[in-house]
Design a protein around this motif. Sequence first.
Motif, PDB file in Angstrom:
ATOM      1  N   UNK A 114      17.172  22.040  46.158  1.00  0.00           N
ATOM      2  CA  UNK A 114      18.555  22.416  46.627  1.00  0.00           C
ATOM      3  C   UNK A 114      19.682  22.246  45.882  1.00  0.00           C
ATOM      4  N   UNK A 115      19.793  21.189  45.183  1.00  0.00           N
ATOM      5  CA  UNK A 115      21.003  20.880  44.336  1.00  0.00           C
ATOM      6  C   UNK A 115      20.856  21.610  43.194  1.00  0.00           C
ATOM      7  N   UNK A 116      20.032  21.918  42.460  1.00  0.00           N
ATOM      8  CA  UNK A 116      19.590  22.616  41.336  1.00  0.00           C
ATOM      9  C   UNK A 116      20.080  24.181  41.630  1.00  0.00           C
ATOM     10  N   UNK A 117      19.662  24.553  42.857  1.00  0.00           N
ATOM     11  CA  UNK A 117      19.905  26.044  43.335  1.00  0.00           C
ATOM     12  C   UNK A 117      21.599  26.148  43.685  1.00  0.00           C
ATOM     13  N   UNK A 118      22.030  25.025  44.177  1.00  0.00           N
ATOM     14  CA  UNK A 118      23.479  24.934  44.539  1.00  0.00           C
ATOM     15  C   UNK A 118      24.141  25.190  43.469  1.00  0.00           C
ATOM     16  N   UNK A 119      23.882  24.410  42.246  1.00  0.00           N
ATOM     17  CA  UNK A 119      24.792  24.528  41.316  1.00  0.00           C
ATOM     18  C   UNK A 119      24.716  25.881  40.284  1.00  0.00           C
ATOM     19  N   UNK A 120      23.309  26.223  40.332  1.00  0.00           N
ATOM     20  CA  UNK A 120      22.981  27.632  39.678  1.00  0.00           C
ATOM     21  C   UNK A 120      23.626  28.710  40.211  1.00  0.00           C
ATOM     22  N   UNK A 121      23.504  28.631  41.736  1.00  0.00           N
ATOM     23  CA  UNK A 121      24.138  29.829  42.299  1.00  0.00           C
ATOM     24  C   UNK A 121      25.675  29.754  41.909  1.00  0.00           C
ATOM     25  N   UNK A 122      26.438  28.716  41.762  1.00  0.00           N
ATOM     26  CA  UNK A 122      27.793  28.717  41.629  1.00  0.00           C
ATOM     27  C   UNK A 122      27.964  29.109  39.946  1.00  0.00           C
ATOM     28  N   UNK A 123      27.368  28.623  39.221  1.00  0.00           N
ATOM     29  CA  UNK A 123      27.431  29.092  37.774  1.00  0.00           C
ATOM     30  C   UNK A 123      27.019  30.621  37.695  1.00  0.00           C
TER      31      UNK A 123
END
Length: 323
Positions: A113-122
């Motif tokens: 979830x955290x990797x997806x949350x950061x990846x989506x924002x990038x």
Amino acid sequence: MDIGPVIAKRYRIKREIGSGGMGVVWLAHDEHLGRDVALKTMNTPPGLTQDQRTRDAERFRREARAAARLDHTGIATVYDLGEERGTRFLVMQYVTGIDLEDRIAEQEQLSIEEAASIGVQIASVLASVHVRDVVHRDLKGRNVIIRTDGVVKVLDFGVAAFLEPGTARLTTTGERPGSLECMAPEQILGKPIDQRTDLYALGCLLHKMLTGEPVFEHRSELMLPGLILDHPPIPLRDLRPDAPEGLEALVLELLAKTPDDRPPHAGEVWRRLAPWLPERGDPATALTPWAEVDPLRPFRHPMGPEARPVRSWARRPRPGQPS
């Protein structure tokens, strides 16, 4: 470099906060508006003629103005540019938080979830700049800051390529801007780049967030270009068995050696990462004081009230107490 304690009669230098091949970043205080800013001074290659210096100054001015037109929540705002004692400088929003490299070092592996949350924002930032014909070219963990409210900021468009016809570039022929760990094969080979070059770097960041390790590493940095050009990346699930198959497929596509084999644009990456974002949270928990960086917060509590750290809430008087 002696730039003096005060720049342009308003920016008081406090301390150095970063440096690289293109310049030095200082924490400064804007005495006109009473706020801290990040002030980047640009290195000038030695041995240039006056005509070359003049041309470089004009290129810097044009590209800084182009960067100032970028408008996205995930980009540090450009405030000012100028020259002091022969040194060109750029003034930007000062962003506080932890950089992605340190976050990974702390956690070893980030949750899905955290990797997806950061990846989506990038991906959202990249989609915004790519549509304006801008390529970052140096996307890496140190250039991604996670604020304490979970908002991700992509920094340092100082080596960005402006693909718009007729736009001059700061870099000179033969330069290869970017950091080797996240450098796409076409950058290493000196071939033309486009938006998919940044997507390769995003794939490197996702891989490292999820595994704790870079895609390629070697005791000698001289060996890295050969690994990037010739060796396939290790599939994500070989290193992280709990990773979803769809996420592994996306990362492998982002890390394709040939740009045509990568996703066509950042919006597609955003769409494919979205299924692993956290679900909406209870609105009541949006008011709960937080103590640590939380990249999930923007998705659990979109448009929630400004978050406050525990120390800030502790200073507020309770009902019935004198203020």
